[in-house]
Scaffold this active site. Sequence first.
Site, PDB file in Angstrom:
ATOM      1  N   TYR A 260      -2.262  -0.221  10.003  1.00 25.53           N
ATOM      2  CA  TYR A 260      -2.477  -0.777   8.666  1.00 25.53           C
ATOM      3  C   TYR A 260      -1.189  -0.665   7.838  1.00 25.53           C
ATOM      4  O   TYR A 260      -0.739  -1.639   7.221  1.00 25.53           O
ATOM      5  CB  TYR A 260      -3.619  -0.042   7.963  1.00 25.53           C
ATOM      6  CG  TYR A 260      -3.750  -0.389   6.500  1.00 25.53           C
ATOM      7  CD1 TYR A 260      -4.173  -1.655   6.109  1.00 25.53           C
ATOM      8  CD2 TYR A 260      -3.445   0.536   5.504  1.00 25.53           C
ATOM      9  CE1 TYR A 260      -4.281  -1.992   4.763  1.00 25.53           C
ATOM     10  CE2 TYR A 260      -3.555   0.216   4.163  1.00 25.53           C
ATOM     11  CZ  TYR A 260      -3.972  -1.050   3.799  1.00 25.53           C
ATOM     12  OH  TYR A 260      -4.079  -1.371   2.472  1.00 25.53           O
TER      13      TYR A 260
ATOM     14  N   SER B 274       0.829  -1.202   0.000  1.00 25.74           N
ATOM     15  CA  SER B 274       0.000   0.000   0.000  1.00 25.74           C
ATOM     16  C   SER B 274       0.860   1.246   0.000  1.00 25.74           C
ATOM     17  O   SER B 274       1.971   1.263   0.559  1.00 25.74           O
ATOM     18  CB  SER B 274      -0.901   0.011   1.241  1.00 25.74           C
ATOM     19  OG  SER B 274      -1.520   1.266   1.424  1.00 25.74           O
TER      20      SER B 274
END
Length: 335
Positions: A152, A127
């Site tokens: 995350y 990501s």
Amino acid sequence: MRVLVTGAAGFIGSKLTERLIARGDEVLGYDNLNDYYDPTLKDARLARLTPLPGFSFVKASLEDRDALEAAFDSFKPDRVVNLAAQAGVRYSLENPRAYIDSNIVGFLNILEACRHRGIEHLVYASSSSVYGANRKLPFSVEDSVDHPVSLYATSKKTNELMAHTYSHLFGLPTTGLRFFTVYGPWGRPDMALFLFTKKILAGEPIDVFNHGKHTRDFTYIDDIVEGVIRTLDRVPGPDPAYDPLNPTPASSSAPYRVYNIGNNNPVELLRYIEVLEDCLGRKAEKRLLPLQPGDVPDTYADVSALTRDTGYQPTTPVDVGVKHFVEWYRGFYGV
């Protein structure tokens, strides 16, 4: 090829599966269909895949090691694309354990299954969040990413480190893909475009964080999928130019690579909202709010490594991509 796609009922996974089947690959989809967001949307994506020849499906979690290994053993994939993960930056502030379970324990199960079955290539979702507190733009895969600002992001950086370890120790070819703000038809309801569209059509105000001043490298779903396929087809080997005295995070003496997949063209959030208003034919009532914890002010992908190695870079402008999303949304929800 025989390709196992985890997260196959997800936004990117379902579109990738369609493309792989269309070109003649066999795909085993693997997804737990959890309720992090509306499962009916996942069911609808899956319903489009189920009739396709060459597609089969297993409902299970990455954390369920027995189910995952059984799927590997019955399907015998050549290559694996791991897109299943607990997504979302803000949710990681509320439920951090979900990220450890799915994104770290689950990813270890993927690595182990690939290692013991001689998988040709593992491609996995990282990501743009890994860039965290970095402010040098554009973000390059050559940059250090040691300052995450959400769990995350930490879990995705951890995946890259774990993958490198398995590439180094066991010769497992791995490629990590840092996706930048993916949007488009069949998108995730927790993402800004989906939330904004729903509220504007309902006549409700939208929450605009950082007063709309932050920028995002919004990347259209078809461009993301093309990047995944290009990298899936290119099995990495050891980088002959890798210098252990001047190491880069992007490659290795092991069969390991990391790429950005982004539009290479950041757009300010207020401009993105203007495009959406034009497509909807309605103005938004905006609640201007400060930047949220875990968010970053700007993202901007340097895709030179992707272009160099695959000959590809995303090109879809936001006015085209948002228009396609609005057309899909109005058709799917009948509004």
